[in-house]
Design a protein around this motif. Sequence first.
Motif, short mmCIF file in Angstrom:
data_model
loop_
_atom_site.label_atom_id
_atom_site.label_comp_id
_atom_site.label_asym_id
_atom_site.label_seq_id
_atom_site.Cartn_x
_atom_site.Cartn_y
_atom_site.Cartn_z
N LEU A 31 0.80 -1.07 -0.07
CA LEU A 31 -0.07 0.08 0.01
C LEU A 31 0.78 1.39 0.04
O LEU A 31 1.88 1.29 0.80
N ALA A 32 0.64 2.13 -1.01
CA ALA A 32 1.27 3.26 -1.08
C ALA A 32 1.64 4.35 0.19
O ALA A 32 2.66 4.69 0.30
N ASP A 33 0.37 4.21 1.00
CA ASP A 33 0.61 5.10 2.03
C ASP A 33 0.48 4.23 3.46
O ASP A 33 0.05 4.79 4.46
N VAL A 56 1.00 0.51 -4.63
CA VAL A 56 -0.13 0.70 -5.41
C VAL A 56 -0.79 1.29 -4.41
O VAL A 56 -0.95 1.38 -3.27
N ASP A 57 -2.21 1.76 -4.85
CA ASP A 57 -3.20 2.24 -4.16
C ASP A 57 -4.00 1.32 -3.50
O ASP A 57 -4.03 0.15 -3.72
N ARG A 58 -4.81 1.69 -2.39
CA ARG A 58 -5.88 0.72 -2.00
C ARG A 58 -6.70 0.21 -2.85
O ARG A 58 -6.92 -0.90 -2.72
N GLN A 59 -7.27 0.88 -3.62
CA GLN A 59 -8.41 0.14 -4.59
C GLN A 59 -7.73 -1.08 -5.31
O GLN A 59 -8.34 -1.98 -5.62
#
Length: 249
Positions: A31-33, A56-59
Motif C-alpha cells: 500500500l502506497a500510504d 499501489v493504491d488501496r483500490q
Amino acid sequence: MNNLNDEIIYGKNPVLELLKSGKPVNKILLLADGANVRNQEILSLLQKRNIPYQFVDRQALDRLAQRERHQGMLAYVAAREYAEVEDILALAEKRQEAPFILVLDEIEDPHNLGALLRTVDAVGAHGVIIPKRRSVSLTGTVAKTSAGAVEHVLVARVSNLVQTIKELKKKGCWVSGAEAGGSDAFTADLTGPRVIVIGSEGKGISRLLRENCDELVSLPMRGKVTSLNASVAGSLMLYEVFRQRAYAR
C-alpha cells in the motif's frame, strides 16, 4: 500482469513469514500510504533477497484481494524456485554439452512462457533467462501451460539482461537474436555454445539487447502475416538449434 488464479498470500504477518522462509516469490505489492515499522522490516527483506516490489493504491489491493483482508500488502508466490545463471551453465557442464540457453526479453503472456518451457524441455536446452521486471514470472498459469515442464527446466531471473548476455559471451557463448530482417536461421550456423534471444510479443528485442547480440537471425516467411507468436517463433528457433546440434555430432 499476474493471473488471479495464481497463489497469493495476504496480510502483514503471512507475507513477512513467507519472506523469512526463503520460499520463491515473484513480486510483492504494498500500500502506497502504508509505511510503518513492520513495512520497513519487509522492505529490508525484499531488498536483501532482491525481490521485485511495487507500491499501489488501496483500490488496487482491494480488487486483487477481493474479500480477503490484505492489511496493505500481498505477495505473489512463485510456482517453483528460481535458478541462477551459474546453475544453467553448470548443468551444461555436467552433461558435457555446449551451453544451450533461451533468453526471453520482456515476454508478458504466461501462456507463451509456459509453452516455451515445454519446448526447452523437449529439445534438452539447459535453461531459460528472464528479466525481473516487465516480464511474466513463474506463475501458476505458466506452470499449468508448461504441462509439467516447469519442474524440469531451470529458469533464472536477472536484473539486467544486457549485462547477463555480456557475461555469457565472456564464457564463450554466441548470442543469436531472433529478429525480422536477420539472416536466414535455417542456413545460419547455430551449433556450438548458443544463446537464443526472443523479444517481447509487441516490441521484439529491445534496442540495447539487440545491439549486444552477436548476430540477428530470422525465420523465412512466405505468407501475408509478417510475424509469428513469440512462443511459436521461439520454439522453431529452439528446434533449429536442436536439429543442427544433432547433425553436428
